[in-house]
Write a protein that holds these residues in place. Structure first.
Motif, PDB file in Angstrom:
ATOM      1  N   UNK A 114       0.822  -1.208   0.000  1.00  0.00           N
ATOM      2  CA  UNK A 114       0.000   0.000   0.000  1.00  0.00           C
ATOM      3  C   UNK A 114       0.853   1.254   0.000  1.00  0.00           C
ATOM      4  N   UNK A 115       1.902   1.250   0.809  1.00  0.00           N
ATOM      5  CA  UNK A 115       2.746   2.440   0.872  1.00  0.00           C
ATOM      6  C   UNK A 115       3.512   2.607  -0.431  1.00  0.00           C
ATOM      7  N   UNK A 116       4.010   1.498  -0.989  1.00  0.00           N
ATOM      8  CA  UNK A 116       4.685   1.583  -2.289  1.00  0.00           C
ATOM      9  C   UNK A 116       3.737   2.125  -3.346  1.00  0.00           C
ATOM     10  N   UNK A 117       2.453   1.778  -3.222  1.00  0.00           N
ATOM     11  CA  UNK A 117       1.475   2.217  -4.225  1.00  0.00           C
ATOM     12  C   UNK A 117       1.100   3.677  -4.050  1.00  0.00           C
ATOM     13  N   UNK A 118       1.559   4.287  -2.976  1.00  0.00           N
ATOM     14  CA  UNK A 118       1.329   5.717  -2.836  1.00  0.00           C
ATOM     15  C   UNK A 118       0.569   6.161  -1.602  1.00  0.00           C
ATOM     16  N   UNK A 119       0.073   5.233  -0.783  1.00  0.00           N
ATOM     17  CA  UNK A 119      -0.670   5.649   0.395  1.00  0.00           C
ATOM     18  C   UNK A 119       0.268   6.243   1.446  1.00  0.00           C
ATOM     19  N   UNK A 120      -0.189   7.280   2.107  1.00  0.00           N
ATOM     20  CA  UNK A 120       0.629   7.975   3.100  1.00  0.00           C
ATOM     21  C   UNK A 120      -0.048   8.071   4.462  1.00  0.00           C
ATOM     22  N   UNK A 121      -1.383   8.089   4.472  1.00  0.00           N
ATOM     23  CA  UNK A 121      -2.104   8.295   5.723  1.00  0.00           C
ATOM     24  C   UNK A 121      -2.722   7.005   6.210  1.00  0.00           C
ATOM     25  N   UNK A 122      -2.942   6.948   7.493  1.00  0.00           N
ATOM     26  CA  UNK A 122      -3.484   5.753   8.127  1.00  0.00           C
ATOM     27  C   UNK A 122      -4.759   5.280   7.441  1.00  0.00           C
ATOM     28  N   UNK A 123      -5.712   6.168   7.266  1.00  0.00           N
ATOM     29  CA  UNK A 123      -6.982   5.750   6.682  1.00  0.00           C
ATOM     30  C   UNK A 123      -6.860   5.371   5.206  1.00  0.00           C
ATOM     31  N   UNK A 124      -5.885   5.982   4.548  1.00  0.00           N
ATOM     32  CA  UNK A 124      -5.623   5.655   3.154  1.00  0.00           C
ATOM     33  C   UNK A 124      -5.078   4.229   3.052  1.00  0.00           C
ATOM     34  N   UNK A 125      -4.123   3.906   3.920  1.00  0.00           N
ATOM     35  CA  UNK A 125      -3.583   2.547   3.938  1.00  0.00           C
ATOM     36  C   UNK A 125      -4.701   1.562   4.279  1.00  0.00           C
ATOM     37  N   UNK A 126      -5.533   1.953   5.232  1.00  0.00           N
ATOM     38  CA  UNK A 126      -6.605   1.073   5.654  1.00  0.00           C
ATOM     39  C   UNK A 126      -7.615   0.815   4.542  1.00  0.00           C
ATOM     40  N   UNK A 127      -7.833   1.795   3.679  1.00  0.00           N
ATOM     41  CA  UNK A 127      -8.777   1.583   2.569  1.00  0.00           C
ATOM     42  C   UNK A 127      -8.314   0.495   1.630  1.00  0.00           C
ATOM     43  N   UNK A 128      -7.010   0.370   1.490  1.00  0.00           N
ATOM     44  CA  UNK A 128      -6.487  -0.678   0.612  1.00  0.00           C
ATOM     45  C   UNK A 128      -6.440  -2.039   1.282  1.00  0.00           C
ATOM     46  N   UNK A 129      -6.697  -2.079   2.601  1.00  0.00           N
ATOM     47  CA  UNK A 129      -6.651  -3.324   3.371  1.00  0.00           C
ATOM     48  C   UNK A 129      -7.879  -3.416   4.252  1.00  0.00           C
ATOM     49  N   UNK A 130      -9.059  -3.434   3.635  1.00  0.00           N
ATOM     50  CA  UNK A 130     -10.279  -3.302   4.431  1.00  0.00           C
ATOM     51  C   UNK A 130     -10.455  -4.386   5.486  1.00  0.00           C
ATOM     52  N   UNK A 131      -9.820  -5.522   5.320  1.00  0.00           N
ATOM     53  CA  UNK A 131     -10.066  -6.610   6.260  1.00  0.00           C
ATOM     54  C   UNK A 131      -9.132  -6.615   7.472  1.00  0.00           C
ATOM     55  N   UNK A 132      -8.156  -5.737   7.507  1.00  0.00           N
ATOM     56  CA  UNK A 132      -7.317  -5.665   8.706  1.00  0.00           C
ATOM     57  C   UNK A 132      -8.017  -4.771   9.728  1.00  0.00           C
ATOM     58  N   UNK A 133      -7.922  -5.133  10.993  1.00  0.00           N
ATOM     59  CA  UNK A 133      -8.519  -4.263  12.008  1.00  0.00           C
ATOM     60  C   UNK A 133      -7.611  -3.053  12.224  1.00  0.00           C
ATOM     61  N   UNK A 134      -8.221  -1.969  12.647  1.00  0.00           N
ATOM     62  CA  UNK A 134      -7.425  -0.757  12.867  1.00  0.00           C
ATOM     63  C   UNK A 134      -6.387  -1.001  13.944  1.00  0.00           C
ATOM     64  N   UNK A 135      -6.758  -1.779  14.944  1.00  0.00           N
ATOM     65  CA  UNK A 135      -5.815  -2.103  16.014  1.00  0.00           C
ATOM     66  C   UNK A 135      -4.564  -2.753  15.454  1.00  0.00           C
TER      67      UNK A 135
END
Lengths: 227, 227
Positions: free
Chosen positions: B28-49
């Motif tokens: 996700x970070x390699x693909x360009x995500x920088x913010x927590x919620x942005x990374x989380x959008x690409x990994x919807x099944x991981x819990x925020x914790x």
DNA sequence: CAGTATCCGATGCGATACTG
DNA sequence: CAGTATCGCATCGGATACTG
């Protein structure tokens, strides 16, 4: 539970590859291990149960093939074409570890593990023509790793054998070394000159055997990776 | 427990990299995500914790840096030099997955995930000069993934925006597609001609917008990897 | 928005004992 | 030698609720 629920190629590859122990099992097979007990020797801390499970999973995923050896009757594991293509990934992980981590600490100093890997990294072509018996004595082992600390390497071109018991015959070369320093030398972090100069490593034997030592001992596969 | 007790560079790299979700967070970070919620959008099944835990571990390992953005006040994650050097490993995993696995099955068909990735793979330079609104309608969603099935892409050079609600203005191009077939097209497993011919995908709109569609839609990063 | 605290349940894993 | 069967627990991770 071990799936990620994504059709992204990275995710599906991780479901196969990024399980606990799996990359290290592949490392062992890439390094030349073919039999269950051989793989297990390179991974002493995995339970046999879990190793069997992981090998089965790799088989189901089409990464390894298990069956009777092509020549000879013993059971063995071989890589499929797909398994072979994990090699650059494992190489990449090793290169990263070599460049970016401190690798030797008191939690992972294990003389037996070192010798098992060392015995696979002998330049047979560089060995002297005659039979050679090399004794390794390690000092400074952490208490938590209560393994052996004396090993013998029987070098008889083209055969290499690691012994945990004294073969009895005369020793041609004695390597008497602080374990941590020798591991750092093995990994390429310190040169032989360095560890000999500060008396962490002593090489005892006829001058020609001492001089030949760094020629046939290849060190870790990753020792040449720049820091 | 997460350690391997080995000083092998592969083992120490695995202790950092081969944790559950970690390679995908890096993807996700390699693909360009920088913010927590942005990374989380690409990994919807991981819990925020767990995402927070993993990001902390990566920070402790020197792979990512967290802090206020260089320009602007928001918090963001950046790769360190060491983190950047995991890129070839993630690329290698993705290439392996592309070559050796069946990637689309009913367990991982998720239209929202597809659109989130698609929206990052637009060739802005290939877009028509004027504003374009593209509507995506997906059919054949598996029941278990009860996500949205209609999405809008607002293309206004050089900006790309993904909407989950109808922007209200006129749609210039409608992409009406069977989700599975469109995912296979996205991954490079099937050509656009193929999925249009068998009526899995319908492109509805002015001819020039239909013709331009495959020019600006780049498909998956791994779509060009040979099988 | 960007996380943390707490609780609790599933499962991954090791230990031990056993088999072909 | 090359594994498998069974059991039990530790820890990993999800759900929910909460904070700066």
């Amino acid at each position: 539970m071990s799936g990620y629920g994504q059709f992204c190629p990275v995710a599906v590859a991780c479901e196969v590859f990024a399980q606990r122990w799996t990359p290290l099992i592949l490392r062992e097979i890439f390094a030349g291990s073919r039999h269950f007990n051989e793989i297990h020797r390179g991974l002493p801390q995995i339970s046999r149960t879990l190793l069997a499970t992981r090998l089965r999973q790799l088989e189901d995923a089409g990464v390894v093939m298990a069956g009777p050896a092509v020549s000879g009757g013993t059971h063995e594991y071989r890589l499929t074409e797909a398994g072979e293509e994990f090699r650059p990934v494992v190489e990449g992980l090793g290169a990263w570890g070599q460049r970016w981590t401190v690798r030797v600490d008191t939690n992972n100093l294990d003389a037996g593990f070192l010798m098992w890997n060392l015995q696979r990294r002998i330049a047979v072509d560089e060995l002297p023509a005659q039979h050679l018996l090399v004794e390794f004595r390690f000092r400074g082992l952490p208490e938590r790793h209560r393994g052996a600390h004396i090993f013998w390497l029987v070098l008889s071109r083209p055969d290499v054998e690691l012994c945990l018991k004294d073969p009895g015959t005369d020793v041609d070369l004695l390597v008497d070394a602080d374990l941590r320093a020798f591991a750092q030398f093995w990994l390429g972090d310190r040169s032989l000159n360095e560890v000999v100069s500060d008396k962490s490593v002593h090489l005892v034997g006829r001058g020609e055997w001492v001089r030949a030592f760094p020629s046939w001992l290849l060190r870790s596969h990753f020792s040449a990776v720049p820091r």
